[in-house]
Design a protein around this motif. Structure first.
Motif, PDB file in Angstrom:
ATOM      1  N   MET A   1       0.822  -1.192   0.000  1.00 44.15           N
ATOM      2  CA  MET A   1       0.000   0.000   0.000  1.00 44.15           C
ATOM      3  C   MET A   1       0.867   1.258   0.000  1.00 44.15           C
ATOM      4  O   MET A   1       0.507   2.248  -0.634  1.00 44.15           O
ATOM      5  N   LYS A   2       1.996   1.208   0.704  1.00 42.61           N
ATOM      6  CA  LYS A   2       2.898   2.367   0.733  1.00 42.61           C
ATOM      7  C   LYS A   2       3.468   2.652  -0.653  1.00 42.61           C
ATOM      8  O   LYS A   2       3.666   3.807  -1.023  1.00 42.61           O
ATOM      9  N   GLN A   3       3.738   1.597  -1.405  1.00 41.97           N
ATOM     10  CA  GLN A   3       4.298   1.786  -2.739  1.00 41.97           C
ATOM     11  C   GLN A   3       3.289   2.474  -3.663  1.00 41.97           C
ATOM     12  O   GLN A   3       3.664   3.318  -4.479  1.00 41.97           O
ATOM     13  N   ILE A   4       2.036   2.127  -3.520  1.00 43.72           N
ATOM     14  CA  ILE A   4       1.006   2.757  -4.353  1.00 43.72           C
ATOM     15  C   ILE A   4       0.877   4.234  -4.008  1.00 43.72           C
ATOM     16  O   ILE A   4       0.792   5.089  -4.892  1.00 43.72           O
ATOM     17  N   LYS A   5       0.896   4.563  -2.705  1.00 41.41           N
ATOM     18  CA  LYS A   5       0.816   5.976  -2.300  1.00 41.41           C
ATOM     19  C   LYS A   5       2.026   6.748  -2.792  1.00 41.41           C
ATOM     20  O   LYS A   5       1.915   7.876  -3.273  1.00 41.41           O
ATOM     21  N   ARG A   6       3.199   6.157  -2.669  1.00 39.43           N
ATOM     22  CA  ARG A   6       4.428   6.815  -3.108  1.00 39.43           C
ATOM     23  C   ARG A   6       4.394   7.038  -4.629  1.00 39.43           C
ATOM     24  O   ARG A   6       4.776   8.092  -5.128  1.00 39.43           O
ATOM     25  N   PHE A   7       3.925   6.019  -5.370  1.00 40.40           N
ATOM     26  CA  PHE A   7       3.819   6.150  -6.823  1.00 40.40           C
ATOM     27  C   PHE A   7       2.820   7.246  -7.191  1.00 40.40           C
ATOM     28  O   PHE A   7       3.032   8.023  -8.115  1.00 40.40           O
ATOM     29  N   TRP A   8       1.698   7.319  -6.495  1.00 41.54           N
ATOM     30  CA  TRP A   8       0.660   8.303  -6.789  1.00 41.54           C
ATOM     31  C   TRP A   8       1.133   9.719  -6.487  1.00 41.54           C
ATOM     32  O   TRP A   8       0.780  10.670  -7.171  1.00 41.54           O
ATOM     33  N   GLN A   9       1.945   9.881  -5.445  1.00 37.92           N
ATOM     34  CA  GLN A   9       2.409  11.208  -5.044  1.00 37.92           C
ATOM     35  C   GLN A   9       3.610  11.678  -5.850  1.00 37.92           C
ATOM     36  O   GLN A   9       3.877  12.869  -5.927  1.00 37.92           O
TER      37      GLN A   9
END
Length: 62
Positions: free
Chosen positions: A1-9
């Motif tokens: 989930m952290k990777q998705i947030k980091r990718f989105w930001q």
């Protein structure tokens, strides 16, 4: 989930996508209005070459 947030930001790749979209739109405009663009350029060159012959007709080299 952290990777998705980091990718989105992360916004580093957005500039490349914008440039590609602008190029695609410009190419589409050129393809759509190709004949009109060719006519405009040909008319401009005809006026330039036609006017170039009469530029120096009033100059007298005595």
């Amino acid at each position: 989930m952290k990777q998705i947030k980091r990718f989105w930001q992360e916004e580093d790749g957005i500039g490349v996508v914008e440039i590609i979209l602008i190029l695609v739109i410009l190419i589409m405009i050129i393809v759509i209005f190709r004949t009109q663009i060719i006519e405009i350029v040909q008319s401009a060159f005809e006026q330039i070459t036609g006017g170039a012959e009469t530029i120096n007709t009033d100059i007298d080299m005595d």
